[in-house]
Enzyme design. Structure first.
Site, PDB file in Angstrom:
ATOM      1  N   GLU A 114       0.840  -1.202   0.000  1.00  0.00           N
ATOM      2  CA  GLU A 114       0.000   0.000   0.000  1.00  0.00           C
ATOM      3  C   GLU A 114       0.870   1.246   0.000  1.00  0.00           C
ATOM      4  O   GLU A 114       1.975   1.247   0.542  1.00  0.00           O
ATOM      5  CB  GLU A 114      -0.864   0.030   1.266  1.00  0.00           C
ATOM      6  CG  GLU A 114      -2.247  -0.526   1.105  1.00  0.00           C
ATOM      7  CD  GLU A 114      -3.170   0.393   0.284  1.00  0.00           C
ATOM      8  OE1 GLU A 114      -2.681   1.216  -0.504  1.00  0.00           O
ATOM      9  OE2 GLU A 114      -4.381   0.251   0.443  1.00  0.00           O
ATOM     10  N   ASP A 115       0.353   2.308  -0.586  1.00  0.00           N
ATOM     11  CA  ASP A 115       1.040   3.600  -0.476  1.00  0.00           C
ATOM     12  C   ASP A 115       0.711   4.256   0.861  1.00  0.00           C
ATOM     13  O   ASP A 115       1.577   4.796   1.527  1.00  0.00           O
ATOM     14  CB  ASP A 115       0.683   4.523  -1.654  1.00  0.00           C
ATOM     15  CG  ASP A 115      -0.823   4.632  -1.876  1.00  0.00           C
ATOM     16  OD1 ASP A 115      -1.571   3.787  -1.351  1.00  0.00           O
ATOM     17  OD2 ASP A 115      -1.255   5.556  -2.581  1.00  0.00           O
ATOM     18  N   ASP A 118      -4.876   5.074   5.748  1.00  0.00           N
ATOM     19  CA  ASP A 118      -5.469   6.298   6.270  1.00  0.00           C
ATOM     20  C   ASP A 118      -6.429   5.919   7.402  1.00  0.00           C
ATOM     21  O   ASP A 118      -6.031   5.820   8.560  1.00  0.00           O
ATOM     22  CB  ASP A 118      -6.183   6.972   5.084  1.00  0.00           C
ATOM     23  CG  ASP A 118      -6.577   8.403   5.347  1.00  0.00           C
ATOM     24  OD1 ASP A 118      -6.897   8.720   6.493  1.00  0.00           O
ATOM     25  OD2 ASP A 118      -6.580   9.211   4.408  1.00  0.00           O
ATOM     26  N   ASP A 174      -2.626  10.854  -5.225  1.00  0.00           N
ATOM     27  CA  ASP A 174      -3.209  11.837  -6.140  1.00  0.00           C
ATOM     28  C   ASP A 174      -4.008  12.932  -5.460  1.00  0.00           C
ATOM     29  O   ASP A 174      -4.410  12.820  -4.305  1.00  0.00           O
ATOM     30  CB  ASP A 174      -4.164  11.116  -7.104  1.00  0.00           C
ATOM     31  CG  ASP A 174      -5.434  10.634  -6.401  1.00  0.00           C
ATOM     32  OD1 ASP A 174      -5.320   9.926  -5.385  1.00  0.00           O
ATOM     33  OD2 ASP A 174      -6.534  10.998  -6.847  1.00  0.00           O
ATOM     34  N   ARG A 180       0.319  12.093  -9.401  1.00  0.00           N
ATOM     35  CA  ARG A 180       0.871  10.824  -8.919  1.00  0.00           C
ATOM     36  C   ARG A 180       2.343  10.679  -9.298  1.00  0.00           C
ATOM     37  O   ARG A 180       3.059   9.877  -8.727  1.00  0.00           O
ATOM     38  CB  ARG A 180       0.080   9.638  -9.490  1.00  0.00           C
ATOM     39  CG  ARG A 180      -1.373   9.565  -9.021  1.00  0.00           C
ATOM     40  CD  ARG A 180      -1.975   8.236  -9.438  1.00  0.00           C
ATOM     41  NE  ARG A 180      -3.420   8.179  -9.362  1.00  0.00           N
ATOM     42  CZ  ARG A 180      -4.114   7.795  -8.287  1.00  0.00           C
ATOM     43  NH1 ARG A 180      -3.489   7.465  -7.187  1.00  0.00           N
ATOM     44  NH2 ARG A 180      -5.434   7.741  -8.325  1.00  0.00           N
TER      45      ARG A 180
HETATM   46  C1  PRP Z   1      -6.074   5.298  -1.107  1.00  0.00           C
HETATM   47  C2  PRP Z   1      -4.800   4.551  -0.798  1.00  0.00           C
HETATM   48  C3  PRP Z   1      -5.263   3.368  -0.003  1.00  0.00           C
HETATM   49  C4  PRP Z   1      -6.525   3.882   0.678  1.00  0.00           C
HETATM   50  C5  PRP Z   1      -6.263   4.139   2.125  1.00  0.00           C
HETATM   51  O1  PRP Z   1      -6.642   4.743  -2.235  1.00  0.00           O
HETATM   52  O2  PRP Z   1      -4.110   4.184  -1.959  1.00  0.00           O
HETATM   53  O3  PRP Z   1      -5.565   2.269  -0.829  1.00  0.00           O
HETATM   54  O4  PRP Z   1      -6.902   5.110   0.026  1.00  0.00           O
HETATM   55  O5  PRP Z   1      -7.371   4.710   2.760  1.00  0.00           O
HETATM   56  P1  PRP Z   1      -8.124   4.032   3.961  1.00  0.00           P
HETATM   57  O6  PRP Z   1      -7.092   3.512   4.921  1.00  0.00           O
HETATM   58  O7  PRP Z   1      -8.916   5.177   4.546  1.00  0.00           O
HETATM   59  O8  PRP Z   1      -9.003   2.950   3.444  1.00  0.00           O
HETATM   60  P2  PRP Z   1      -7.855   5.406  -3.010  1.00  0.00           P
HETATM   61  O9  PRP Z   1      -9.110   4.675  -2.644  1.00  0.00           O
HETATM   62  O10 PRP Z   1      -7.831   6.891  -2.798  1.00  0.00           O
HETATM   63  O11 PRP Z   1      -7.592   5.071  -4.497  1.00  0.00           O
HETATM   64  P3  PRP Z   1      -6.285   5.352  -5.382  1.00  0.00           P
HETATM   65  O12 PRP Z   1      -5.214   4.451  -4.808  1.00  0.00           O
HETATM   66  O13 PRP Z   1      -6.695   4.978  -6.735  1.00  0.00           O
HETATM   67  O14 PRP Z   1      -5.899   6.803  -5.249  1.00  0.00           O
END
Ligand code: PRP
Length: 191
Positions: A114-115, A118, A174, A180
């Site tokens: 994961e990046d 949150d 993003d 990105r």
């Molecule tokens: C982001 C990120 C994680 C997730 C974390 O993805 O890459 O997968 O949110 O958030 P959380 O812990 O609150 O669930 P996003 O759904 O924004 O999609 P993306 O990776 O395409 O930007």
């Protein structure tokens, strides 16, 4: 010539959040050093194993690409696409599966990449889903963790940086699907 991250990035007026200024939060050098460190730990732990690295699209693709190239073990890659955010900067509280993995992970060592973690909703959803396929092991790597707000009832195995609850952009992350490609990570200015 050495790469230098600009201290500030301004979002073009034509974009969503146009005119907002983003401040340098983690330099590309800090990120690359951390990537090497995590890759070293993973290589050590998975020596003589061949884990499947599962990148969570879209955000993890940059981190995933750097991480796997810093490993010195055999591995396979796969991707899953989930969405926990709309196009705004706050979690919607739901996770949608947009693309499933292709690999059969039964009896395999799985490393989820994961990046950012949150709220923790996405990773919790993933953990439950992957465990249904009876892998030998599942571990979690996240470059960033908002440890004050992530509601996790299990520890992450490899975390790059614990960060406060600020909206961050770049290195795969993003703003409304853009930015990105920044090699550093920037944060929205605190008010
Ligand atoms: C982001 C990120 C994680 C997730 C974390 O993805 O890459 O997968 O949110 O958030 P959380 O812990 O609150 O669930 P996003 O759904 O924004 O999609 P993306 O990776 O395409 O930007």
């Amino acid at each position: 010539m050495a790469h230098v991250d600009p201290p500030k990035v301004t979002i073009p007026a034509s974009s969503k959040f146009g005119g907002e200024t983003l401040e340098l939060y983690l330099s590309s050098e800090q990120i690359q050093q951390k990537v090497k460190e995590i890759a070293g730990r993973i290589s050590e732990h998975y020596r003589d194993k061949c884990p499947i690295m599962i990148g969570v699209l879209n955000g993890s693709f940059v981190f995933m690409a750097d991480l796997v190239r810093a490993l010195d073990i055999e591995f396979e890659v796969d991707f899953i696409k989930l969405s926990s955010y709309g196009s705004e900067t706050a979690s919607t509280g739901t996770v949608r599966l947009l693309k499933d993995i292709s690999a059969d992970i039964t009896g395999r060592d799985v490393i989820v990449v994961e990046d950012i973690v949150d709220t923790g909703l996405t990773i919790k959803f993933l953990r439950n889903r992957l465990q249904e396929a009876s892998p030998t092991s599942v571990t979690f790597v996240s470059l960033l963790l908002k440890d004050e707000i992530a509601k996790l009832d299990f520890p992450l195995d490899y975390v790059g940086f614990n960060i406060p609850n600020r909206f961050v952009v770049g290195y795969g992350l993003d703003v409304d699907q853009k930015f990105r490609g920044l090699t550093a990570i920037y944060a929205f200015k605190e008010n």
